[in-house]
Design a protein around this motif. Structure first.
Motif, short mmCIF file in Angstrom:
data_model
loop_
_atom_site.label_atom_id
_atom_site.label_comp_id
_atom_site.label_asym_id
_atom_site.label_seq_id
_atom_site.Cartn_x
_atom_site.Cartn_y
_atom_site.Cartn_z
N HIS A 166 0.80 -1.22 0.00
CA HIS A 166 0.00 0.00 0.00
C HIS A 166 0.83 1.27 0.00
O HIS A 166 0.31 2.37 0.21
CB HIS A 166 -0.95 0.01 1.20
CG HIS A 166 -0.26 -0.02 2.54
ND1 HIS A 166 0.69 -0.96 2.86
CD2 HIS A 166 -0.37 0.78 3.63
CE1 HIS A 166 1.12 -0.74 4.10
NE2 HIS A 166 0.49 0.31 4.58
N GLY A 167 2.15 1.14 -0.27
CA GLY A 167 2.99 2.32 -0.35
C GLY A 167 2.77 3.08 -1.65
O GLY A 167 2.47 2.50 -2.70
N SER A 168 2.94 4.41 -1.59
CA SER A 168 2.56 5.25 -2.73
C SER A 168 3.55 5.21 -3.88
O SER A 168 3.29 5.81 -4.93
CB SER A 168 2.39 6.70 -2.26
OG SER A 168 3.60 7.23 -1.77
N THR A 169 4.66 4.50 -3.76
CA THR A 169 5.61 4.40 -4.87
C THR A 169 4.93 3.86 -6.12
O THR A 169 5.26 4.27 -7.24
CB THR A 169 6.79 3.48 -4.47
OG1 THR A 169 7.49 4.08 -3.38
CG2 THR A 169 7.75 3.30 -5.63
N ALA A 170 3.97 2.96 -5.96
CA ALA A 170 3.29 2.38 -7.11
C ALA A 170 2.57 3.44 -7.94
O ALA A 170 2.42 3.29 -9.16
CB ALA A 170 2.29 1.32 -6.65
N LEU A 171 2.13 4.53 -7.31
CA LEU A 171 1.45 5.58 -8.06
C LEU A 171 2.40 6.30 -9.00
O LEU A 171 2.00 6.74 -10.08
CB LEU A 171 0.79 6.56 -7.09
CG LEU A 171 -0.40 5.99 -6.30
CD1 LEU A 171 -0.80 6.94 -5.17
CD2 LEU A 171 -1.59 5.73 -7.23
N TYR A 172 3.66 6.45 -8.60
CA TYR A 172 4.65 7.04 -9.51
C TYR A 172 4.85 6.14 -10.72
O TYR A 172 4.97 6.62 -11.85
CB TYR A 172 5.98 7.26 -8.77
CG TYR A 172 5.94 8.39 -7.78
CD1 TYR A 172 6.15 9.70 -8.19
CD2 TYR A 172 5.68 8.16 -6.44
CE1 TYR A 172 6.11 10.76 -7.28
CE2 TYR A 172 5.64 9.20 -5.51
CZ TYR A 172 5.86 10.50 -5.95
OH TYR A 172 5.81 11.53 -5.05
N TYR A 173 4.89 4.85 -10.48
CA TYR A 173 5.02 3.89 -11.59
C TYR A 173 3.83 4.01 -12.54
O TYR A 173 4.00 4.07 -13.75
CB TYR A 173 5.13 2.49 -11.00
CG TYR A 173 5.08 1.36 -12.02
CD1 TYR A 173 6.19 1.05 -12.79
CD2 TYR A 173 3.92 0.61 -12.18
CE1 TYR A 173 6.16 0.01 -13.70
CE2 TYR A 173 3.88 -0.43 -13.09
CZ TYR A 173 5.00 -0.73 -13.85
OH TYR A 173 4.96 -1.76 -14.76
N CYS A 174 2.64 4.04 -11.97
CA CYS A 174 1.44 4.07 -12.80
C CYS A 174 1.30 5.38 -13.56
O CYS A 174 0.75 5.41 -14.67
CB CYS A 174 0.20 3.85 -11.92
SG CYS A 174 0.08 2.20 -11.21
N ALA A 175 1.77 6.49 -12.99
CA ALA A 175 1.70 7.77 -13.67
C ALA A 175 2.73 7.87 -14.79
O ALA A 175 2.56 8.67 -15.72
CB ALA A 175 1.91 8.91 -12.67
#
Length: 585
Positions: free
Chosen positions: A272-281
């Motif tokens: 649930h860490g927000s690093t995945a959002l950088y990947y998805c963006a």
């Protein structure tokens, strides 16, 4: 200007931001460590690594500054005198940390006690920071729900860290080359910090994936939150991960390198860490979740939205089929939609932030606007496996293997680092790199050329001389192969029949040469690791097929197909020439 960092992750965010003021000799850039965090231990070393001038906290509190930049609202920041600017710390407000702040239900960083400052340090009533820079309008609404006064000073400027990833996307192939990814799929595991993180809940997952995913089809990397690096230290972290690191896992550095690895990635497994959002963006590639129910993830947050929409790797199951199924189940566009709820003004963060910061300073900005700085190349894995449990499956081909009427056999090869899972059909080890115990146990021994500096002086084996030596010195060795080039190796096998081997000597069949043809795929050239092709030829020669007839081989090579994942590489087996057998090796 004072850059006040409480942890390394906050410092890294500040370093991504300061190019907004670069090139201006009117500004002096100083650093200080804000005390009180369990994760501040590495800040001093990180400041030293970038060559920053560090101001002790006591001295920092005794002076006044024209601008104070922070990327975390926590700590005794009220003691610092000057205009405070609070910059993005991550991709939105996704987590609530139990026991943090005055409101147990508040998102991390949004507790009202953290949002206000006493601007002059004289004991005046708390006031909002001069600028609360955020990445998305929804974050302004979240701040307003916590404190209306703080929201009045909030501006949507975007995320400088994301802009570095977006600007660095054209370097994807360079990053993959630096990692040694080749034609493999780079699967990246992402772990945040704390008791609900991937590494805390599933500490065995990196090693399990390394044990089960074929080495020639997947490369594994791990991105660990900087707080975990600080809490555990590099030594303890690498010892915990030793089995996976020995199998070739790439452990990304916590500053910049993690972002380079995300750009290089083909797929992501996230908690649930927000690093995945950088990947998805950054790219619309598959992402799957392993997060299970917990108290930290905030309902309705961008990460909650992402995890609610992407496939889940159950249990988590590290079986290759389960991983493939989860990755195939990802719906294109899902990740990008979720990232859109965390990031606005993409590609404009430094320019917008520059305008706001110079307005606070009362200065006219320089004419030149600094672009986001491109990310550096990541480092390859520090340890590369040199021995493999190999599974093979031989299927009879469509022809005799001579001329143009088909292949003699198709051999599927799957190699896994030795010792992490069940044994394979045979053990293959690289002489000169694997341990003596593994070399003595290997059914297949192969050797690559020595570095030029080592081969230029003294004595050296010939290719055929080394193969004969290997078969003589290691009774368990059935096949010895000398890799002469990426597309050529020589090979000798121990006789299969008791009659031919009755002397007990290291007698072997004649030396073969095997050409490994590259694949042409959409304008690219893809090559197999010749060591994988060695295992394919070994399985065919020592299987049920008769020994190739030397006379026929001299007229026309035997054609084989080495199947690795969904790729089939053409092999041509023929007698080795005298020059090849005598090549220095």
């Amino acid at each position: 200007m004072l850059l006040a960092a409480r942890s390394t992750v906050a410092l890294h965010r500040l370093l991504d931001t300061v190019p907004a003021l670069s090139g201006d000799d009117r500004i002096t850039r100083l650093f200080t460590l804000v005390p009180g965090s369990d994760f501040g231990v590495d800040v001093l070393a990180a400041v030293e690594a970038v060559g920053g001038r560090l101001v002790p906290w006591s001295e920092a509190c005794a002076r006044s500054y024209d601008l104070i930049l922070t990327a975390s609202p926590k700590g005794d920041l009220r003691l610092l005198r000057g205009r405070h600017v609070l910059l993005p710390h991550g991709a939105g407000y996704n987590k609530s940390i139990p026991g943090e702040g005055s409101d147990p239900d508040s998102a991390s960083g949004l507790d009202p006690a953290f949002l206000l400052r006493a601007d002059d340090g004289t004991g005046a009533a708390p006031a909002p920071v001069a600028l609360h820079a955020v990445a998305h309008p929804d974050q302004v609404a979240r701040i307003a729900a916590a404190d209306r006064r703080a929201a009045d000073r909030a501006k949507v400027v975007g995320d400088p860290t994301l802009d570095r990833l977006l600007a660095s996307r054209p370097l994807r192939e360079r990053y993959r080359a630096a990692l040694g990814t080749g034609a493999r799929r780079l699967l990246v595991l992402v772990s945040t910090w704390g008791p609900e993180s991937l590494l805390r809940r599933f500490p065995e997952l990196p090693a399990r994936l390394a044990a089960r995913l074929p080495q020639d089809e997947y490369q594994l990397a791990l991105v660990v939150h900087p707080n975990e690096h600080s809490l555990l230290g590099t030594y303890d972290l690498t010892e915990r991960l030793a089995p996976a690191l020995d199998a070739g896992l790439v452990l990304a550095g916590p500053h910049e390198e993690w972002a380079s690895v995300l750009i290089a990635a083909d797929a992501l497994v996230t908690d649930h860490g927000s690093t995945a959002l950088y990947y998805c963006a950054t790219e619309d590639r598959p992402v799957v979740g392993v997060h299970q129910d917990g108290a930290e993830l905030i309902p309705g947050s961008p990460m909650h939205t992402l995890l609610d929409r992407i496939p889940r790797l159950g249990a988590p199951d590290a079986a290759p089929a389960a991983v493939e199924e989860a990755l195939r189940a990802y719906r294109p566009g899902t990740g990008r939609e979720a990232a859109g709820t965390a990031f606005a003004q993409q590609g404009r963060a430094l320019r917008l932030l520059r305008t706001e910061l110079y307005a606070l300073l009362g200065l006219t900005p320089p004419a030149r606007t600094a672009p986001p700085r491109l990310l550096p190349e990541p480092r390859p894995a520090e340890r590369v496996p040199a021995a493999f449990d190999v599974d093979t499956a031989v299927a009879t081909g469509t022809g005799t293997g001579t001329g143009t009427d088909g292949v003699a056999a198709r051999v599927r090869v799957a190699r896994r680092p030795v010792g992490l899972g069940a044994p394979g059909d045979h053990l293959a080890a690289e002489d000169g790199s694997a341990s003596e115990a593994l070399v003595r146990s290997a059914g297949v021994l192969y050797r690559r050329p020595l570095p030029a500096a080592d081969a230029s002086s003294g004595s050296a084996w010939t290719a055929d001389g080394w193969m004969r030596h290997a078969l003589s010195a290691y009774p368990g060795c059935r096949t010895a192969a000398a890799v002469l080039a990426p597309d050529l190796f020589l090979l000798r096998t121990r006789p299969r029949t008791r009659t031919r081997a009755s002397t007990g000597a290291a007698e072997a069949s004649g030396a073969y040469a095997v050409q490994v043809a590259p694949l042409a795929e959409d304008g690219r050239v893809t090559r197999a690791d010749p060591a994988a092709a060695v295992s394919a030829v070994h399985a065919w020669l020592l299987g049920d097929s008769p020994d190739p007839d030397p006379v026929s081989l001299a007229l026309a090579p035997v054609r084989l197909s080495c199947v690795i994942g969904d790729r089939a590489f053409a092999l041509a087996l023929r007698p080795a020439t005298d020059a090849e057998a005598a090549a220095p090796f």
